[in-house]
Write a protein that holds these residues in place. Sequence first.
Motif, short mmCIF file in Angstrom:
data_model
loop_
_atom_site.label_atom_id
_atom_site.label_comp_id
_atom_site.label_asym_id
_atom_site.label_seq_id
_atom_site.Cartn_x
_atom_site.Cartn_y
_atom_site.Cartn_z
N GLU B 161 0.70 -1.00 0.01
CA GLU B 161 0.20 0.07 0.10
C GLU B 161 1.03 1.17 -0.69
O GLU B 161 0.13 2.40 -0.62
CB GLU B 161 -1.09 -0.25 1.14
CG GLU B 161 -1.78 -1.03 0.78
CD GLU B 161 -3.03 -1.44 2.46
OE1 GLU B 161 -2.45 -0.46 3.30
OE2 GLU B 161 -3.74 -2.42 2.46
N ARG B 162 2.43 1.42 0.78
CA ARG B 162 2.72 2.33 0.77
C ARG B 162 3.74 2.28 -0.44
O ARG B 162 4.14 1.81 -1.26
CB ARG B 162 4.06 2.04 1.85
CG ARG B 162 3.83 1.69 3.12
CD ARG B 162 4.35 1.79 4.45
NE ARG B 162 5.78 2.79 3.94
CZ ARG B 162 6.44 2.25 5.30
NH1 ARG B 162 7.01 1.44 5.83
NH2 ARG B 162 7.07 3.07 5.43
N PRO B 163 3.49 4.44 -0.80
CA PRO B 163 3.88 4.53 -2.63
C PRO B 163 5.59 4.00 -2.70
O PRO B 163 6.19 3.01 -3.54
CB PRO B 163 4.08 5.28 -2.34
CG PRO B 163 2.74 5.82 -1.99
CD PRO B 163 2.88 5.64 -0.38
N THR B 164 6.40 3.70 -1.22
CA THR B 164 7.43 3.50 -1.29
C THR B 164 7.83 2.11 -2.20
O THR B 164 8.92 1.57 -2.45
CB THR B 164 8.56 3.92 -0.40
OG1 THR B 164 7.41 2.87 0.88
CG2 THR B 164 9.06 5.41 -0.17
N LEU B 165 7.06 1.00 -1.09
CA LEU B 165 6.97 0.27 -1.32
C LEU B 165 6.11 -0.68 -2.65
O LEU B 165 6.17 -2.30 -3.12
CB LEU B 165 6.23 -0.83 -0.12
CG LEU B 165 7.11 -1.15 1.03
CD1 LEU B 165 6.44 -1.53 2.33
CD2 LEU B 165 8.72 -1.30 1.15
N ARG B 166 5.34 0.38 -3.13
CA ARG B 166 4.68 -0.23 -4.14
C ARG B 166 6.12 -0.57 -5.53
O ARG B 166 5.28 -1.66 -6.10
CB ARG B 166 3.73 0.68 -4.32
CG ARG B 166 2.39 0.90 -5.48
CD ARG B 166 1.68 1.35 -5.41
NE ARG B 166 0.37 1.52 -4.29
CZ ARG B 166 0.14 2.27 -4.46
NH1 ARG B 166 -0.09 3.90 -5.33
NH2 ARG B 166 -0.65 2.94 -2.97
N ALA B 167 6.62 0.92 -5.12
CA ALA B 167 7.89 -0.19 -6.29
C ALA B 167 8.60 -0.65 -6.75
O ALA B 167 9.00 -1.60 -7.61
CB ALA B 167 8.81 1.53 -6.48
N LEU B 168 8.51 -1.30 -5.33
CA LEU B 168 9.78 -2.95 -4.76
C LEU B 168 8.19 -3.16 -5.35
O LEU B 168 8.78 -4.24 -5.71
CB LEU B 168 9.78 -2.56 -3.59
CG LEU B 168 11.18 -1.82 -2.86
CD1 LEU B 168 11.26 -1.89 -1.71
CD2 LEU B 168 12.05 -1.88 -4.27
N ASP B 169 7.44 -3.58 -5.21
CA ASP B 169 6.13 -4.38 -5.17
C ASP B 169 6.71 -4.71 -7.18
O ASP B 169 6.29 -5.56 -7.89
CB ASP B 169 4.80 -4.23 -4.90
CG ASP B 169 4.11 -5.33 -5.48
OD1 ASP B 169 3.74 -6.09 -4.47
OD2 ASP B 169 2.76 -4.74 -6.07
N VAL B 170 6.74 -3.60 -7.26
CA VAL B 170 6.60 -3.36 -9.34
C VAL B 170 6.94 -3.96 -9.70
O VAL B 170 7.48 -5.26 -10.19
CB VAL B 170 6.44 -1.91 -10.22
CG1 VAL B 170 6.32 -2.83 -11.57
CG2 VAL B 170 4.80 -1.94 -9.53
N LEU B 171 8.87 -4.24 -8.88
CA LEU B 171 10.03 -4.21 -9.26
C LEU B 171 9.99 -5.64 -8.98
O LEU B 171 10.56 -6.95 -9.88
CB LEU B 171 10.95 -3.75 -8.61
CG LEU B 171 12.40 -4.00 -9.52
CD1 LEU B 171 12.83 -4.75 -10.55
CD2 LEU B 171 13.51 -3.26 -8.31
N GLY B 172 9.19 -6.25 -8.21
CA GLY B 172 9.24 -7.62 -7.67
C GLY B 172 8.82 -8.80 -8.71
O GLY B 172 8.67 -9.41 -9.25
#
Lengths: 863, 218
Positions: B161-172
């Motif tokens: 949910e957090r924007p910072t982690l959202r980028a990592l999620d997309v990368l993952g």
Amino acid sequence: MLYCSQCGTQNREGSKFCNNCGARLKPASGAICPMCGTANQVETVFCTNCGARLVPLTAEPDSEKPASAHPIKGLSLPTKIPPSPAHAEQETPSPASAVPEEPAHDETQTLRDAPPPSESREESGSGQDVTTEGETEIPDWLRNLRSSMPVEETSRPSPVSETGPVQAGGEGEDQVPDWLARLRAEPPAEEEPAARQVSEDAPDWIKQLQAQEQVPVPPRHEEDVPDWLRQLHAEASSEMTLGGEEQASGAPSGPAAETGLEQDTEEPESREPFPREIKSDAEITIPSWIEHAAGIDTEEPAPAEGSELPVWLDQSSLESPVQPSPVQDEPPVPAPIDQLGEEVEPPKTEDQAALPSWLLPSTPEETPPETPTWIEQVPALPAAEEPAPVPATDGEIPDWIKELQAREPAEAPAETIPEIQGAETESLIQSLEQDAGAEIPLVPAEAAGLEKPLEEEIPDWLRLAMPAERAAEISAEAEAPEEKIEAARPEEVPAWIAALRPKDEVALTPAELAGEPSEEVGPLAGLRGVLPLAVAVAEPHVQTKAAAQPQAPAGVHLFDSILAAPAGEAELPAAKGRRALAIRPFIYLLLTLAVIVPLLLPFSLARSMLPIRRTPAEGFYELLQGLPSSSTVLVAFDYDASMAGEMDLQANAIVRDLIRRRIKIIAVSTLELGPQIAQRILDTAAAGVPNYRYGSDFVNAGYLAGHEAGLSQLATSGLSANSVDFVQKQKLGSLPITANIKSMRNVALVVELAGSEDSLKMWMEQVQPRGGAHIAAGVSAGVEPKAQAYYDAKQIDAVLSGLVGAAQYEILSNQPGLAVTSVDAQSAAHVVLVLIIVLGNIAYWVSRARGSETARASRGKAT
Amino acid sequence: MSADLIGLWAGAVLTLLVFSYLLGDTPLFRLAQAIFVGVAGGYAVTVAVYLILVPRLVTPLVSDPTGNSLLFIPLALGLALLLKLRTAWAPFGNIAIAFLFGVGSALAIGGALSGALLPQIRATILPFTPSLGWEVLVDNALLVIGTIGAFLSFRFATGAERPTLRALDVLGRGWSLLGRWFILGAFGAIFAGTAVSRVSILIGRVYYLLHDWLQVVR
């Protein structure tokens, strides 16, 4: 709870009929009331329905003990054997001397007249026979009462002036319970307003009946007589009057007409109008039914109307011949007195008996349930025995008398109608009709708005005394009790349950209500649609089958058309299957030709094109070439016959090269079939090599048992000394080539020929980590990806894969053999396989495109 | 007729019986299958008795029972396994079964850690120095990316949910998709190797028939 013996349904305690099948419920154990037939619990002293004593009183054997000392436990009916008619006529006094002259005779007077057991026999003279016979039939408690009554009579001439007969009774004072003494000692002024209040609360029909009385009651007697007695008297006379009107019209009705009761013509004296009897003070105190009972004792059995007589009266009519006259010195207690309590006990209908007490409709006429029946019986005696304490009796009426008074109009007729039978009863009723001063027709209980008597509770002895037609009718009614229950239960639904009826129930049409299931059991019986579950389950008015809608989507019509299509059109899968079967042999044929032709006609194209340099096979070859001569190599033949076609090529190439270089070979296998394969390869390779002997240069160590455990032991301890070789069965410890192998460090290289992944994995996990051994893996082509991972991780030193690797090794070792010959066939088969894969994918994409076009076209048609 | 000739004909006939499976599940194929299973089982028992039990258990106990007294333990365990044949006595055989499974599981787990997991993880820790050359660098990069992507393909967590982690999620998610393709490539390689292996086996059988039995191929 009671369980039905027919269907096993669980019924409430006290139920007489099964709620499911209607069978009569019989308790597992209990006492059957001899009067009403009600089944009572074990050790119940009094009947829960009618109050009759269930446990007989035992006679006191001790004669020295005063008879009056026996405590009064209640009133029970003496089981009296009806005497012969002749004896009854002899002992029965004439009605003319009984009823008219002694109209004030009541129960208490009878008790007062009854002497004690010892004294009555001495004092009675002519009446000795009657007394003696009566003595044998009267229970002990009645004798006790007799013994106390004369004392009361002599010591207390007027009950109004005395505090009570018990207090003046001397010895009998101790014998009477306190509550009875208190009742008698109550001030009379307290009862009068209560009695008047009850009289005012009487139902309208009673008041109307009272108004219809043609003979007015003298004011003097009106004041003297208690209101409740007056009401009872008026009620009895009015009922007779109403019945008389119907009978006078010539329309026989009611049970009297059915039983053919006739008026008594033998005793005209007993036909005096009832109001004339009321003129006497003593008569005023007597209710009509008591007068009827008294008439039984005094008169010759007169025809009685069934609608007017309770059950106990019927019995009393049977016993009447043996009852002595009230004018006699020692009159036995008439049966009605014994059954007084029974009469005041309201008869319960079937549903009332089945329902719990809290569900029973509460009416102001009911006696509080806490009051036992025997209490109602005994206190009734002083109230009735008061001859005519005119002004005082009104005020002395206790509450229980009020309740009795209020209940009498509704209950007395209910116990009457059909049980009366026989000539004696008929005559009795006829006399009563004449006493009422009018022709008294029978008024059915139903016509009077009263409850029908509980005929199912009639004991067997009474049913036997009935006419056959009436008994059959009762039996028929008893066999179909459910209809009664269904008809009666809705009336018994409490108000709070009735308030739970759905409000929209009124909006339902009768047809809808007919479709709704009705509750069959429980307090909701007879109600429809009360519970939501019943509505949800039933819902007969909701259509469950959806009708076809004209605006349904095209998919629905397509689905309907598919369902409606005949089954013969489903041939498409079969056609596909046949097509597949047609293709499959073609593929087999192509592969067979690709394999056979290169073997028959070797063209060496693949050999010339086969890469050798900088391949894994070259590394494998170089590794083996780096082994010094006379070194020992452990070759593991971990493949079976199924993989021999591929792995034998590698094994032959490797073993031939090792033997050619005089490298010692120890062959082992983790599979049972491996040693045989190894031996065949070794024999073939060593056949052309001189001075390369078994046992000294090479050995087949055989099967290495234990899988991981065997390999672990091999890695740490080397070959077991007790193990034997595969060929000579000699201990490995005795063979020169294997005697010094204590671990894998003692071998220069381990060549793992793995036909499966599991074999290679075991070597990698159990042998390689324990160090010291260099492993080169010759694997099947299918295991190559796994072996390549071990090679990349430097767990193994070299990898030789499949037939191609064998061919490369043969080329490198300059020993072309079967592997090189098979390479052309392998290459041809690979080309065929590639073509099949390519053509297959093209066919798949084409069919997919056609399928999509077909689907698109079908969708277009559908839309 | 020598045994080799009988064996040769038997092998040829049984090979043809197995090939009859191309026409369907024929009784001939079932006959050959039953013969193979029976022969393999009987041969395995013979090998186990003559190569294992007799030389490594019976003979030492007969010749020197006192010196080889420890061999009574495997003897007892082996006899306990025979008690599994009778239901009432089966619990006594569970001891031997437990011993076998316990030892095997311990060795398997230990060997998996030391022989597969740790060496494979260590093999993916590769240098990225330019001195290795671009080919090695690409090879190492593909190996690392493929290994991590294969691990990420088994990640089933939901998005952050957090924007910072959202980028990592997309990368993952992208990396896991790439790792899935690496897994598909590995499966394809295994399937291709299996197909090649089976073709080699077919060649061996055909060569046996043409060379050994029919002798039409030199």
